[in-house]
Design an enzyme around this catalytic site. Structure first.
Site, PDB file in Angstrom:
ATOM      1  N   GLU A 127       9.694   6.903  -5.569  1.00  0.00           N
ATOM      2  CA  GLU A 127       9.267   5.575  -6.013  1.00  0.00           C
ATOM      3  C   GLU A 127      10.147   5.121  -7.175  1.00  0.00           C
ATOM      4  O   GLU A 127      10.655   5.949  -7.934  1.00  0.00           O
ATOM      5  CB  GLU A 127       7.793   5.649  -6.428  1.00  0.00           C
ATOM      6  CG  GLU A 127       7.207   4.382  -7.011  1.00  0.00           C
ATOM      7  CD  GLU A 127       7.117   3.212  -6.059  1.00  0.00           C
ATOM      8  OE1 GLU A 127       8.169   2.796  -5.535  1.00  0.00           O
ATOM      9  OE2 GLU A 127       6.016   2.671  -5.863  1.00  0.00           O
ATOM     10  N   ASP A 128      10.299   3.811  -7.321  1.00  0.00           N
ATOM     11  CA  ASP A 128      11.123   3.294  -8.418  1.00  0.00           C
ATOM     12  C   ASP A 128      10.445   3.458  -9.765  1.00  0.00           C
ATOM     13  O   ASP A 128      11.062   3.889 -10.732  1.00  0.00           O
ATOM     14  CB  ASP A 128      11.533   1.835  -8.178  1.00  0.00           C
ATOM     15  CG  ASP A 128      10.352   0.882  -8.011  1.00  0.00           C
ATOM     16  OD1 ASP A 128       9.229   1.337  -7.720  1.00  0.00           O
ATOM     17  OD2 ASP A 128      10.562  -0.339  -8.150  1.00  0.00           O
ATOM     18  N   ASP A 137       3.642   2.984 -13.375  1.00  0.00           N
ATOM     19  CA  ASP A 137       3.096   2.439 -14.618  1.00  0.00           C
ATOM     20  C   ASP A 137       1.595   2.748 -14.673  1.00  0.00           C
ATOM     21  O   ASP A 137       1.203   3.753 -15.230  1.00  0.00           O
ATOM     22  CB  ASP A 137       3.456   0.980 -14.861  1.00  0.00           C
ATOM     23  CG  ASP A 137       3.127   0.040 -13.714  1.00  0.00           C
ATOM     24  OD1 ASP A 137       2.306   0.378 -12.847  1.00  0.00           O
ATOM     25  OD2 ASP A 137       3.678  -1.067 -13.697  1.00  0.00           O
ATOM     26  N   ARG A 190      16.424  -7.606  -7.779  1.00  0.00           N
ATOM     27  CA  ARG A 190      16.503  -6.251  -7.228  1.00  0.00           C
ATOM     28  C   ARG A 190      17.947  -5.754  -7.148  1.00  0.00           C
ATOM     29  O   ARG A 190      18.202  -4.567  -7.222  1.00  0.00           O
ATOM     30  CB  ARG A 190      15.903  -6.192  -5.821  1.00  0.00           C
ATOM     31  CG  ARG A 190      14.414  -6.340  -5.771  1.00  0.00           C
ATOM     32  CD  ARG A 190      13.912  -6.086  -4.346  1.00  0.00           C
ATOM     33  NE  ARG A 190      12.553  -6.536  -4.157  1.00  0.00           N
ATOM     34  CZ  ARG A 190      11.473  -5.827  -4.454  1.00  0.00           C
ATOM     35  NH1 ARG A 190      11.597  -4.643  -4.993  1.00  0.00           N
ATOM     36  NH2 ARG A 190      10.272  -6.315  -4.229  1.00  0.00           N
ATOM     37  N   PHE A 217       8.158  -5.614 -19.121  1.00  0.00           N
ATOM     38  CA  PHE A 217       8.414  -5.918 -17.719  1.00  0.00           C
ATOM     39  C   PHE A 217       9.911  -5.781 -17.484  1.00  0.00           C
ATOM     40  O   PHE A 217      10.718  -6.356 -18.205  1.00  0.00           O
ATOM     41  CB  PHE A 217       7.939  -7.323 -17.337  1.00  0.00           C
ATOM     42  CG  PHE A 217       7.810  -7.478 -15.856  1.00  0.00           C
ATOM     43  CD1 PHE A 217       6.630  -7.151 -15.216  1.00  0.00           C
ATOM     44  CD2 PHE A 217       8.883  -7.914 -15.093  1.00  0.00           C
ATOM     45  CE1 PHE A 217       6.517  -7.265 -13.831  1.00  0.00           C
ATOM     46  CE2 PHE A 217       8.774  -8.033 -13.713  1.00  0.00           C
ATOM     47  CZ  PHE A 217       7.588  -7.708 -13.084  1.00  0.00           C
TER      48      PHE A 217
END
Length: 173
Positions: free
Chosen positions: A95-96, A99, A161, A148
């Protein structure tokens, strides 16, 4: 929204991925991995990581979502599930970012229900300050602050992206 401060350069990302792959190669020597990428965000990290893994592996993906704009909805939607059988396999979820932990916890439980031999998680970015659900992450690239971020697969409304680095996102004006 505009791109803010660069948090991680291409070079930093590339070096850390090599380190993660080396650990995975050592941990899975003599085994075959089912590498499950979480799309869309993990596509760059996943691609770069699996090219560095030298043990046999099979690729598969899950498409999920839990964000609207810059806020998590708290609800995880699985749009496309794995196609390769998970039962009896050594699985790594790639997964990137983690959080709140809500999405990865949900996906992990869904995969554990399919009786893998083992299941570990590998993330590029770990935003520990936001954790609401504890999730064991065996392979983590970078701990990042509670801002963010975009780039290297992560997005804001499907934008940014394609950036080859990770940066903060700021409101314009």
């Amino acid at each position: 929204m505009v791109i803010g401060k660069t948090l991680l350069t291409e070079e930093q990302i590339r070096a850390r991925i090599k380190e993660l792959a080396d650990r995975i190669n050592a941990d899975y020597k003599g085994k075959e991995i089912l590498a499950v990428g979480i799309l869309k965000g993990a596509f760059m990290f996943y691609s770069d990581l699996v090219r560095q893994i030298r043990v046999p592996l099979i690729v598969d993906f899950i498409v999920s979502s839990s964000y609207e704009d810059t806020t998590t909805t708290g609800k995880v939607n699985i749009h496309i599930d794995t196609r390769i059988p998970v039962t009896g396999r050594d699985v790594i979820i790639i997964e990137d970012i983690i959080d709140t932990g809500i999405s990865l916890s949900y996906i992990k439980e869904k995969l554990l229900d399919k009786s893998p031999n083992s299941l570990k998680i590998c993330v590029l970015l770990d935003k520990k300050e936001r954790r609401l659900v504890e999730v064991d992450v065996e392979y983590a690239g970078f701990e990042i602050p509670d801002e963010f971020i975009v780039g290297y697969g992560t997005d804001y409304n499907d934008n940014f992206r394609n950036l080859p680095y990770v940066a903060t996102l700021k409101h314009s004006g």
